[in-house]
Design a protein around this motif. Structure first.
Motif, PDB file in Angstrom:
ATOM      1  N   HIS A 108       1.443  16.391  -8.614  1.00 30.92           N
ATOM      2  CA  HIS A 108       2.554  15.458  -8.841  1.00 30.92           C
ATOM      3  C   HIS A 108       3.890  16.151  -8.549  1.00 30.92           C
ATOM      4  CE1 HIS A 108       4.897  12.222 -10.597  1.00 30.92           C
ATOM      5  NE2 HIS A 108       5.543  13.145 -11.287  1.00 30.92           N
ATOM      6  N   TYR A 109       4.036  17.386  -9.007  1.00 35.65           N
ATOM      7  CA  TYR A 109       5.258  18.142  -8.742  1.00 35.65           C
ATOM      8  C   TYR A 109       5.496  18.259  -7.238  1.00 35.65           C
ATOM      9  CZ  TYR A 109       8.423  22.035  -8.155  1.00 35.65           C
ATOM     10  OH  TYR A 109       9.470  22.837  -7.752  1.00 35.65           O
ATOM     11  N   ALA A 111       4.343  16.348  -4.816  1.00 36.18           N
ATOM     12  CA  ALA A 111       4.653  15.034  -4.242  1.00 36.18           C
ATOM     13  C   ALA A 111       6.116  14.658  -4.486  1.00 36.18           C
ATOM     14  CB  ALA A 111       3.726  13.972  -4.821  1.00 36.18           C
ATOM     15  N   SER A 112       6.661  15.089  -5.605  1.00 34.04           N
ATOM     16  CA  SER A 112       8.034  14.729  -5.965  1.00 34.04           C
ATOM     17  C   SER A 112       9.081  15.720  -5.485  1.00 34.04           C
ATOM     18  CB  SER A 112       8.151  14.610  -7.496  1.00 34.04           C
ATOM     19  OG  SER A 112       7.237  13.667  -7.993  1.00 34.04           O
ATOM     20  N   ASN A 113       8.679  16.960  -5.192  1.00 33.62           N
ATOM     21  CA  ASN A 113       9.662  18.019  -4.938  1.00 33.62           C
ATOM     22  C   ASN A 113       9.435  18.815  -3.653  1.00 33.62           C
ATOM     23  OD1 ASN A 113      11.278  18.122  -7.607  1.00 33.62           O
ATOM     24  ND2 ASN A 113       9.148  18.051  -8.250  1.00 33.62           N
ATOM     25  N   SER A 116      12.650  19.937  -1.522  1.00 33.66           N
ATOM     26  CA  SER A 116      13.491  20.964  -2.150  1.00 33.66           C
ATOM     27  C   SER A 116      12.744  22.292  -2.268  1.00 33.66           C
ATOM     28  CB  SER A 116      13.990  20.507  -3.521  1.00 33.66           C
ATOM     29  OG  SER A 116      12.915  20.265  -4.396  1.00 33.66           O
ATOM     30  N   CYS A 132       3.292  20.644 -17.386  1.00 34.59           N
ATOM     31  CA  CYS A 132       3.191  19.224 -17.100  1.00 34.59           C
ATOM     32  C   CYS A 132       2.474  18.498 -18.240  1.00 34.59           C
ATOM     33  CB  CYS A 132       2.445  19.011 -15.788  1.00 34.59           C
ATOM     34  SG  CYS A 132       1.016  20.057 -15.578  1.00 34.59           S
TER      35      CYS A 132
END
Length: 132
Positions: A108-109, A111-113, A116, A132
């Motif tokens: 999930h991290y 996929a979101s980050n 960056s 998490c």
């Protein structure tokens, strides 16, 4: 990101060809002795086990992180790192959790980050813990 993927389960006893371009390995060191060996090359973080279970250790300071799930909390610790391929011709991305929830949390991290994270580390080796 226009990345094509293939899914390949790692059957027991955990042998996987780590010498592949663009490889992402998702399994704990308990399930793959080969991955556990390569994980030893991380000079910062590593997995260890004692009578209480699995945990992550900071190899420089000796600090340890255990899963909050082991104390009834709805949280886990995940590991994300870029590790060297055994053939010395690159790296692969490695994702693991102390429990399955930690592994999912790292995914999930990412996929979101991912943009960056890429800006920060590019193709360098790195490792990080993600709660998490």
């Amino acid at each position: 990101m226009a990345i094509s993927t293939e899914y390949e389960p790692i059957p027991p006893p955990g042998f996987v060809n780590l010498n592949q371009e663009g490889l992402v390995v998702i399994c704990g060191p308990r399930l793959s002795p080969l991955v556990a060996q390569v994980l030893e090359s991380d000079q910062l973080l590593g997995f260890s086990k004692d009578e209480q279970g699995w945990y992550v250790v900071d190899r420089r300071t000796g600090d340890t992180w255990r899963s909050p799930m082991d104390n009834g909390e709805m949280a886990d610790i995940g590991y994300l790192g870029r590790l060297p391929r055994p053939d010395g011709r690159g790296t692969f991305l490695y994702i693991a959790g102390i429990h399955a929830a930690g592994t999912s949390g790292v995914a999930h991290y990412l996929a979101s980050n991912l943009p960056s994270l890429w800006r920060e580390v590019k193709t360098s080796r790195f490792s990080a813990l993600i709660r998490c």
